[in-house]
Motif scaffolding. Structure first.
Motif, PDB file in Angstrom:
ATOM      1  N   ILE A 133      -6.782   5.810  -0.927  1.00 23.15           N
ATOM      2  CA  ILE A 133      -6.483   6.971  -1.758  1.00 23.15           C
ATOM      3  C   ILE A 133      -5.526   6.537  -2.875  1.00 23.15           C
ATOM      4  O   ILE A 133      -4.329   6.334  -2.642  1.00 23.15           O
ATOM      5  N   PRO A 134      -6.060   6.320  -4.094  1.00 22.44           N
ATOM      6  CA  PRO A 134      -5.203   5.861  -5.189  1.00 22.44           C
ATOM      7  C   PRO A 134      -4.119   6.877  -5.532  1.00 22.44           C
ATOM      8  O   PRO A 134      -4.370   8.085  -5.563  1.00 22.44           O
ATOM      9  N   LEU A 135      -2.924   6.376  -5.785  1.00 18.10           N
ATOM     10  CA  LEU A 135      -1.809   7.244  -6.177  1.00 18.10           C
ATOM     11  C   LEU A 135      -1.376   6.968  -7.614  1.00 18.10           C
ATOM     12  O   LEU A 135      -1.528   7.810  -8.486  1.00 18.10           O
ATOM     13  N   LEU A 136      -0.838   5.775  -7.849  1.00 24.29           N
ATOM     14  CA  LEU A 136      -0.292   5.426  -9.165  1.00 24.29           C
ATOM     15  C   LEU A 136      -0.705   4.017  -9.543  1.00 24.29           C
ATOM     16  O   LEU A 136      -1.086   3.213  -8.683  1.00 24.29           O
ATOM     17  N   GLN A 137      -0.645   3.731 -10.833  1.00 23.73           N
ATOM     18  CA  GLN A 137      -0.700   2.334 -11.241  1.00 23.73           C
ATOM     19  C   GLN A 137       0.608   1.663 -10.819  1.00 23.73           C
ATOM     20  O   GLN A 137       1.679   2.260 -10.951  1.00 23.73           O
ATOM     21  N   SER A 138       0.519   0.444 -10.335  1.00 26.26           N
ATOM     22  CA  SER A 138       1.754  -0.301 -10.123  1.00 26.26           C
ATOM     23  C   SER A 138       2.122  -0.969 -11.448  1.00 26.26           C
ATOM     24  O   SER A 138       1.256  -1.526 -12.124  1.00 26.26           O
ATOM     25  N   PRO A 139       3.379  -0.882 -11.851  1.00 25.47           N
ATOM     26  CA  PRO A 139       3.761  -1.357 -13.183  1.00 25.47           C
ATOM     27  C   PRO A 139       4.095  -2.838 -13.214  1.00 25.47           C
ATOM     28  O   PRO A 139       4.575  -3.421 -12.243  1.00 25.47           O
ATOM     29  N   ASN A 140       3.845  -3.430 -14.353  1.00 21.88           N
ATOM     30  CA  ASN A 140       4.313  -4.770 -14.647  1.00 21.88           C
ATOM     31  C   ASN A 140       5.605  -4.609 -15.440  1.00 21.88           C
ATOM     32  O   ASN A 140       5.602  -4.232 -16.609  1.00 21.88           O
ATOM     33  N   THR A 195       0.326   4.856   5.524  1.00 22.91           N
ATOM     34  CA  THR A 195       1.398   4.109   4.885  1.00 22.91           C
ATOM     35  C   THR A 195       1.115   4.056   3.389  1.00 22.91           C
ATOM     36  O   THR A 195       0.030   4.413   2.935  1.00 22.91           O
ATOM     37  N   ILE A 196       2.108   3.647   2.637  1.00 23.53           N
ATOM     38  CA  ILE A 196       1.936   3.387   1.209  1.00 23.53           C
ATOM     39  C   ILE A 196       1.854   1.880   1.036  1.00 23.53           C
ATOM     40  O   ILE A 196       2.589   1.123   1.675  1.00 23.53           O
ATOM     41  N   ALA A 197       0.938   1.431   0.186  1.00 24.02           N
ATOM     42  CA  ALA A 197       0.762   0.005  -0.058  1.00 24.02           C
ATOM     43  C   ALA A 197       0.325  -0.194  -1.497  1.00 24.02           C
ATOM     44  O   ALA A 197       0.067   0.773  -2.223  1.00 24.02           O
ATOM     45  N   SER A 198       0.251  -1.435  -1.908  1.00 22.32           N
ATOM     46  CA  SER A 198      -0.209  -1.729  -3.258  1.00 22.32           C
ATOM     47  C   SER A 198      -1.214  -2.869  -3.213  1.00 22.32           C
ATOM     48  O   SER A 198      -1.203  -3.697  -2.303  1.00 22.32           O
ATOM     49  N   VAL A 199      -2.067  -2.888  -4.216  1.00 24.96           N
ATOM     50  CA  VAL A 199      -3.068  -3.945  -4.366  1.00 24.96           C
ATOM     51  C   VAL A 199      -2.886  -4.552  -5.749  1.00 24.96           C
ATOM     52  O   VAL A 199      -2.988  -3.830  -6.752  1.00 24.96           O
ATOM     53  N   PRO A 200      -2.608  -5.854  -5.857  1.00 26.97           N
ATOM     54  CA  PRO A 200      -2.509  -6.462  -7.190  1.00 26.97           C
ATOM     55  C   PRO A 200      -3.879  -6.525  -7.843  1.00 26.97           C
ATOM     56  O   PRO A 200      -4.904  -6.667  -7.176  1.00 26.97           O
ATOM     57  N   ASN A 251      -1.274   2.872  -3.475  1.00 27.60           N
ATOM     58  CA  ASN A 251      -2.210   3.752  -2.794  1.00 27.60           C
ATOM     59  C   ASN A 251      -1.659   4.282  -1.480  1.00 27.60           C
ATOM     60  O   ASN A 251      -0.704   3.729  -0.916  1.00 27.60           O
ATOM     61  N   LEU A 252      -2.257   5.366  -1.039  1.00 27.36           N
ATOM     62  CA  LEU A 252      -2.001   5.906   0.293  1.00 27.36           C
ATOM     63  C   LEU A 252      -3.033   5.281   1.214  1.00 27.36           C
ATOM     64  O   LEU A 252      -4.238   5.431   1.016  1.00 27.36           O
ATOM     65  N   LEU A 253      -2.541   4.544   2.187  1.00 30.87           N
ATOM     66  CA  LEU A 253      -3.405   3.738   3.037  1.00 30.87           C
ATOM     67  C   LEU A 253      -3.620   4.429   4.380  1.00 30.87           C
ATOM     68  O   LEU A 253      -2.659   4.842   5.044  1.00 30.87           O
ATOM     69  N   VAL A 254      -4.893   4.576   4.739  1.00 33.09           N
ATOM     70  CA  VAL A 254      -5.263   5.084   6.055  1.00 33.09           C
ATOM     71  C   VAL A 254      -6.235   4.094   6.676  1.00 33.09           C
ATOM     72  O   VAL A 254      -6.779   3.224   5.989  1.00 33.09           O
TER      73      VAL A 254
END
Length: 553
Positions: free
Chosen positions: A504-511, A429-434, A281-284
């Motif tokens: 702000i969702p961007l992409l699925q994070s892949p396994n 920033t860009i970040a991810s959430v499991p 996601n795009l993190l604000v």
């Protein structure tokens, strides 16, 4: 009593029958059988490491791969690929009391530790009490009160609050032997000679390679067909070389141009599968101007070309995120009917209109300003080693420029990025959430106010989205084990994700998972998604290894 029962247990365990009578193979092409006709060892790449340290403590963040799953096992096994379906493992069942404050486990008979000591309820009670007394060992932050061994096969675990929502995490708890862990620091202990209940024990160990060999005392040993698991150390470069050469059976990592590097050498036996296991996601910071303005967040989201991010930055390996943020296919079953066909579509005209209507006027240099005259110009921090995110940041800069928003990508060290994310010391920033083990776990990490800190860093909800309605839905979900009531709460959380954009969702994070079936068959796939495929994924790694059979058998 509210009871979690498992009528499919026998069928699941039979289907999960297990793998491999092997010898210690010496490497080389995995398609070559070992002497005597026995199948080759299972060769695995689960993480990039130039050298290994001897650490097999399941509570250590630096434990070697395979510690959890191959050596230490859960009470019941839950994978997000089959939400709500628990597979009996060390325990046959778990029951909650009416208010979800006590869980009662009935343990499997005939389980022993790999050193021959009996496994019983005392070990289970000890494990939960250890977690209560050592927060660093309580990764799921379970609200533990006290665990008690009622008899040799029965354990009661009491919680300080209703814990229905943490069912999967409770059941996935790995159990450690009291006779080993009672007199050590459970986090600092390196556990160089691990004693577990799992299908494997530690074989050889060096800085370049360690092996796990079949545990002959394993409670299901007769049906485990994998005789040895090999974990060779590898850099990113040597990983790609080994994968290309066919020296790995099971791997989990990013591979550029995977068809050329991996598939084309043996398309009959080589494959990969990258299901979603989280959200990029795009993190604000939703608490600070100007991103406390929902209309600005909506405009940014509308201006993003997620298809381009997917195709260019991720080589098409992972798709754009769903507007609800739910990783697919794992959480398809809880998708609200309202959003089943929803998808992000880039709409620059709509983004510009939203900004115009909200009073963000374009300046002479093309960059918009807030109604207070502040330029919409932001530094976008990303870890400089994350090549895909670096590419994404450059694409986002180009995309948002079209609507009058200036992004200035800035590469920083991972530690600096991590610290800034927790402290809120970022503009974007860009970040991810499991995704965790359930949709509740995912949404809790995104929108729960329980993570709010007036001073100091936060450990989740990094966008600092605090909303009473979101908290009410989370509370409603956690207060019941009624599936209809939980789904109603999830429907509300999905609506908030779509309408309020906590992030702000961007992409699925892949396994990441690559498979070579020249020697071993039975890996998960899009056609048979019984588990996540990455060899670093617990407890899915245990489920996978118990499904494998020698090729052609």
């Amino acid at each position: 009593m509210r009871t979690t029962t498992f009528p499919r247990a026998a069928a699941v365990l039979a289907a999960a029958s297990l793998a491999l009578a092997g010898c210690s193979g010496a490497g080389g092409d995995t398609g070559q059988p070992a002497p005597g006709g026995a199948p080759a060892a299972l060769s695995v790449h689960a993480n990039t490491a130039n050298t290994y340290e001897r650490n097999f403590n399941p509570y250590s963040p630096t434990a070697n791969q395979g510690t959890k799953g191959m050596i230490y096992e859960p009470l019941l096994l839950n994978t997000p690929m089959t939400p709500g379906e628990s597979v009996p493992w060390l325990a046959e069942s778990m029951e909650f009391n009416e208010d979800g404050t006590v869980a009662t486990f009935t343990l499997r008979e005939g389980v022993t530790w790999s050193d021959g000591e009996a496994f019983d309820a005392d070990d289970v009670a000890f494990t939960f009490n250890l977690m209560r007394d050592n927060p660093a060992a309580n990764a799921s932050a379970l609200d533990l009160d006290k665990a008690t061994a009622v008899d040799a096969r029965t354990v009661e675990v009491a919680f300080n609050s209703t814990s229905f929502a943490f069912k999967e995490a409770i059941e996935n708890t790995v159990i450690v032997p009291e006779h080993v862990f009672a007199d050590v620091d459970p986090v600092e202990f390196t556990n160089e000679k691990p004693v577990g209940t799992g299908p494997f024990v530690l074989g050889d160990f060096s800085q370049q390679l360690y092996t796990l060999t079949k545990n002959d005392r394993y409670w299901n040993a007769d049906e485990v067909e994998v005789g040895e698991v090999r974990y060779p150390a590898a850099s990113d470069q040597t990983f790609n070389t080994s994968l290309q050469a066919g020296e790995l059976d099971w791997a989990g990592g990013f591979v550029a141009n995977i068809d050329q590097i991996f598939i084309n050498q043996d398309p009959e036996n080589r494959s990969y599968w990258y299901p979603g296991d989280g959200l990029v996601n795009l993190l604000v910071n939703d608490q600070k101007a100007p991103f406390d303005d929902l209309e600005l967040r909506k405009a940014v989201s509308a201006a993003v070309d997620r298809d381009q991010l997917s195709e260019v930055a991720m080589q098409g390996y992972t798709p754009p995120a769903h507007p609800t943020g739910l990783p697919l296919p794992a959480f398809e079953g809880v998708m609200s009917d309202e959003y089943a066909d929803a998808a992000f579509t880039r709409d620059v005209d709509r983004a510009n209109q939203l900004l115009d209507d909200a009073g963000y006027a374009k300046g002479p240099d093309g960059v918009r300003t807030t109604p207070d005259g502040e330029r919409l110009s932001f530094t976008l921090q990303i870890p400089s080693d994350y090549v895909d995110w670096v590419t994404m940041s450059q694409l986002l800069s180009e995309q948002l420029k079209e609507v009058g928003i200036e992004l200035k990508p800035q590469g920083v060290s991972f530690d600096a990025w991590l610290q800034a994310r927790g402290a809120g010391a970022f503009e974007m920033t860009i970040a991810s959430v499991p995704m965790g083990l359930s949709p509740y776990t995912l949404y809790r990490a995104i929108m729960s106010s329980e993570y709010r800190e007036d001073e100091g860093p936060v450990i989740a909800n990094y966008s600092r989205f605090y909303d009473e309605e979101a908290d009410a839905h989370l509370k409603a979900y956690a207060a019941t084990d009624d599936e209809a009531q939980q789904q109603a709460a999830l429907d509300g959380m999905q609506q908030i994700m779509v309408d309020e954009l906590p992030l702000i969702p961007l992409l699925q994070s892949p396994n990441w998972a690559q498979f070579n079936t020249a020697s071993w068959e039975g890996f998960p796939s899009e056609e048979d998604p019984y588990a996540l495929g990455a060899p670093y994924q617990f407890p899915d790694n245990l489920l996978v290894v118990t499904r494998l059979t020698p090729a052609g058998k």
